[in-house]
Design a protein around this motif. Sequence first.
Motif, PDB file in Angstrom:
ATOM      1  N   PHE A  60     -15.914  31.619 -38.289  1.00 18.88           N
ATOM      2  CA  PHE A  60     -17.051  30.378 -38.850  1.00 18.88           C
ATOM      3  C   PHE A  60     -17.920  30.270 -38.097  1.00 18.88           C
ATOM      4  N   PRO A  61     -19.219  29.469 -38.529  1.00 22.80           N
ATOM      5  CA  PRO A  61     -20.168  29.239 -37.503  1.00 22.80           C
ATOM      6  C   PRO A  61     -20.085  28.159 -36.852  1.00 22.80           C
ATOM      7  N   GLN A  62     -20.451  28.084 -35.298  1.00 21.64           N
ATOM      8  CA  GLN A  62     -19.996  27.190 -34.497  1.00 21.64           C
ATOM      9  C   GLN A  62     -21.120  26.076 -34.777  1.00 21.64           C
ATOM     10  N   VAL A  63     -20.708  24.922 -35.067  1.00 28.53           N
ATOM     11  CA  VAL A  63     -21.550  23.731 -35.409  1.00 28.53           C
ATOM     12  C   VAL A  63     -21.339  22.899 -34.386  1.00 28.53           C
ATOM     13  N   SER A  64     -22.408  22.094 -33.934  1.00 24.82           N
ATOM     14  CA  SER A  64     -22.421  21.075 -32.900  1.00 24.82           C
ATOM     15  C   SER A  64     -23.589  20.169 -33.078  1.00 24.82           C
ATOM     16  N   ALA A  65     -23.233  19.094 -32.749  1.00 23.68           N
ATOM     17  CA  ALA A  65     -24.183  17.859 -32.874  1.00 23.68           C
ATOM     18  C   ALA A  65     -24.433  17.176 -31.672  1.00 23.68           C
ATOM     19  N   THR A  66     -25.825  16.749 -31.286  1.00 23.05           N
ATOM     20  CA  THR A  66     -25.866  15.671 -30.023  1.00 23.05           C
ATOM     21  C   THR A  66     -26.764  14.605 -30.467  1.00 23.05           C
ATOM     22  N   GLY A  67     -26.423  13.756 -29.512  1.00 24.81           N
ATOM     23  CA  GLY A  67     -27.547  12.586 -29.740  1.00 24.81           C
ATOM     24  C   GLY A  67     -27.446  11.703 -28.646  1.00 24.81           C
ATOM     25  N   GLY A  68     -28.576  11.071 -28.480  1.00 17.80           N
ATOM     26  CA  GLY A  68     -28.716  10.066 -27.066  1.00 17.80           C
ATOM     27  C   GLY A  68     -29.828   9.120 -27.325  1.00 17.80           C
ATOM     28  N   VAL A  69     -29.791   8.150 -26.354  1.00 16.15           N
ATOM     29  CA  VAL A  69     -30.820   7.043 -26.254  1.00 16.15           C
ATOM     30  C   VAL A  69     -30.874   6.950 -24.923  1.00 16.15           C
ATOM     31  N   PHE A  70     -32.089   6.437 -24.372  1.00 22.04           N
ATOM     32  CA  PHE A  70     -32.405   6.269 -22.847  1.00 22.04           C
ATOM     33  C   PHE A  70     -33.388   5.101 -22.962  1.00 22.04           C
ATOM     34  N   GLN A  71     -33.090   4.609 -21.513  1.00 24.35           N
ATOM     35  CA  GLN A  71     -34.256   3.452 -21.519  1.00 24.35           C
ATOM     36  C   GLN A  71     -34.459   3.542 -19.707  1.00 24.35           C
ATOM     37  N   ALA A  72     -35.568   3.753 -19.540  1.00 29.73           N
ATOM     38  CA  ALA A  72     -36.264   3.980 -18.103  1.00 29.73           C
ATOM     39  C   ALA A  72     -36.890   2.807 -17.515  1.00 29.73           C
ATOM     40  N   GLN A  73     -36.675   2.714 -16.223  1.00 30.76           N
ATOM     41  CA  GLN A  73     -37.299   1.551 -15.397  1.00 30.76           C
ATOM     42  C   GLN A  73     -38.689   1.563 -15.544  1.00 30.76           C
ATOM     43  N   HIS A  74     -39.101   2.958 -15.383  1.00 35.65           N
ATOM     44  CA  HIS A  74     -40.732   2.973 -15.429  1.00 35.65           C
ATOM     45  C   HIS A  74     -40.759   4.211 -16.527  1.00 35.65           C
ATOM     46  N   GLY A  75     -42.213   4.400 -17.048  1.00 32.13           N
ATOM     47  CA  GLY A  75     -42.427   5.535 -18.001  1.00 32.13           C
ATOM     48  C   GLY A  75     -42.068   6.786 -17.439  1.00 32.13           C
ATOM     49  N   LEU A  76     -41.599   7.474 -18.212  1.00 28.58           N
ATOM     50  CA  LEU A  76     -41.075   8.871 -17.644  1.00 28.58           C
ATOM     51  C   LEU A  76     -42.428   9.950 -17.509  1.00 28.58           C
ATOM     52  N   VAL A  77     -43.517   9.372 -18.391  1.00 27.80           N
ATOM     53  CA  VAL A  77     -45.005  10.160 -17.894  1.00 27.80           C
ATOM     54  C   VAL A  77     -46.006   9.060 -17.356  1.00 27.80           C
ATOM     55  N   GLN A  78     -46.129   9.430 -15.973  1.00 28.83           N
ATOM     56  CA  GLN A  78     -47.032   8.705 -15.132  1.00 28.83           C
ATOM     57  C   GLN A  78     -48.572   9.607 -15.149  1.00 28.83           C
ATOM     58  N   ALA A  79     -49.552   9.059 -15.306  1.00 27.34           N
ATOM     59  CA  ALA A  79     -50.921   9.551 -15.044  1.00 27.34           C
ATOM     60  C   ALA A  79     -52.120   8.630 -14.987  1.00 27.34           C
ATOM     61  N   ASP A  80     -53.084   9.118 -14.087  1.00 28.17           N
ATOM     62  CA  ASP A  80     -54.350   8.454 -13.855  1.00 28.17           C
ATOM     63  C   ASP A  80     -55.448   8.881 -14.842  1.00 28.17           C
ATOM     64  N   PHE A  81     -55.691   7.793 -15.789  1.00 21.07           N
ATOM     65  CA  PHE A  81     -56.830   8.249 -16.810  1.00 21.07           C
ATOM     66  C   PHE A  81     -57.989   7.829 -16.244  1.00 21.07           C
ATOM     67  N   GLY A  82     -59.164   8.785 -16.060  1.00 23.87           N
ATOM     68  CA  GLY A  82     -60.401   8.623 -15.622  1.00 23.87           C
ATOM     69  C   GLY A  82     -61.462   8.280 -16.872  1.00 23.87           C
ATOM     70  N   MET A  83     -62.089   7.066 -16.302  1.00 19.82           N
ATOM     71  CA  MET A  83     -62.968   6.527 -17.408  1.00 19.82           C
ATOM     72  C   MET A  83     -64.267   5.946 -16.966  1.00 19.82           C
ATOM     73  N   THR A  84     -65.545   6.412 -17.590  1.00 16.39           N
ATOM     74  CA  THR A  84     -66.698   5.941 -17.172  1.00 16.39           C
ATOM     75  C   THR A  84     -67.381   4.679 -17.939  1.00 16.39           C
ATOM     76  N   VAL A  85     -67.579   3.674 -17.134  1.00 15.64           N
ATOM     77  CA  VAL A  85     -68.104   2.515 -17.817  1.00 15.64           C
ATOM     78  C   VAL A  85     -69.560   2.311 -17.186  1.00 15.64           C
ATOM     79  N   PRO A  86     -70.743   2.108 -18.151  1.00 19.54           N
ATOM     80  CA  PRO A  86     -71.982   1.651 -17.721  1.00 19.54           C
ATOM     81  C   PRO A  86     -72.066   0.656 -16.743  1.00 19.54           C
ATOM     82  N   GLN A  87     -72.706   0.569 -15.792  1.00 15.94           N
ATOM     83  CA  GLN A  87     -72.997  -0.242 -14.755  1.00 15.94           C
ATOM     84  C   GLN A  87     -71.696  -0.748 -13.860  1.00 15.94           C
ATOM     85  N   LEU A  88     -70.480   0.023 -14.143  1.00 17.99           N
ATOM     86  CA  LEU A  88     -69.488  -0.083 -13.263  1.00 17.99           C
ATOM     87  C   LEU A  88     -69.061   1.345 -12.979  1.00 17.99           C
TER      88      LEU A  88
END
Length: 429
Positions: A60-88
């Motif tokens: 017979f087919p081998q059936v499996s199910a997985t599931g999970g929930v997580f809560q990180a202390q900091h965001g898992l995706v960290q990046a710097d977003f460059g932005m140009t502002v007139p006068q600044l």
Amino acid sequence: MKKAFIYLLFAAFAFPAEAQTLTLDECRAAALEHNRTLRNSRFDLEAALQTRREAFTNYFPQVSATGGVFQAQHGLVQADFGMTVPQLGTMNLPLSMVKRGLVGGITAVQPLFAGLKIVNSNKLARLGEEVGQLQLRKTEAEVLEQTDTYYWQIVSLRDNLSIIGAVERQLEEIHRQVKLSVRAGLVTSNDLLRVELRQQEIASNRLKVENGLKVSKMLLAQHIGVDWRGFDVGDSTLGEPEAPGTFYVSVEEALDRRAEYQLAEKNVEAQKYQKRMERGKRLPTVGVGAGYLYYNVADKDVDDGLVFAQVSVPISDWWGGAHALKKARIRERQAENDRQQAREMLAVEVERTWSEVVEAYAQIELMRRSVASATENLRQNRNFYQAGTAPLTDLLDAETLYTQSRNNFTSACAAYRTSLARYMRVTGR
């Protein structure tokens, strides 16, 4: 309430339960139904059946199910977003994402090719069930043989008790005659003491036989699964044994019936499947599957279905696979050697058991002649003693020889019955 209890207690002692009296056939039937060793053998067969059914589920087919929930202390995706502002001018703004999330999925994989491991494992499991059936048949034969042995042992001990009873009556008559002779002054009191010593010896033998009979009944009762306290065997006698010629079968026919030889053949077959299983471990496995995936890692529900195919090649297993396969071939040759040895040894057992049957039957005729001679010897010595031409010691010796010959005849008949039961087992009947 107390009166009712007293009445019940009185009834239990005044009207005891009737003893359960069984014949040999009834004892054999009870053993097949209640014997604990046989019951365990049936459990082993049921376990082998479940193993076969478990192996079938690998298709017979081998059936499996997985599931999970997580809560990180900091965001898992960290990046710097460059932005140009007139006068600044240009500014780098920190970006943090995926701090919590929820994932889950279910997959089903249908094996298409698994190196024939599934096929061979099912054949091996089916073979295990056949082995369980043969083991059950072997155990049944052993249980029936032991039942016959216990039964005829009880009958033999009963016959010994009847012989002791006859001897006791003879000694009582001798004691009466000697006592009269002592009073008349014809013999001394030493003769009376000799008779009393013989009576005490017979009383001691009675005690031993009665205890042996009790233990034998307990063993048979436990063997066939009944309560020994209310158990007894029927009024069976050793009777006139049937000649063994009607029970003979050829060695080749007996070997083909023996469960032990068939088990050796099954072992050879099992080792062949084991060798195929070992070879299958080095072959690729192919399967196809489908699945469903759900996740929420950015406060957005995402779900999707997928189909896939997978191929697994056990490359590293090839390094030691050649040696493992050679070992499996060696085990197969060893099983074949064991089968040949089992056939030879079983043939010896059949021939030896048949010789024991023939010898036991011949012993019956010899013991029958001994009983006839001892009976005549006792009769003559009794007449000689009563006529005053033979001493008391000759009469007591003749009585001892008579008792021994009767007991030997009983033992010979019981030995023939048990050896015949053993022969029926070793010939697969």
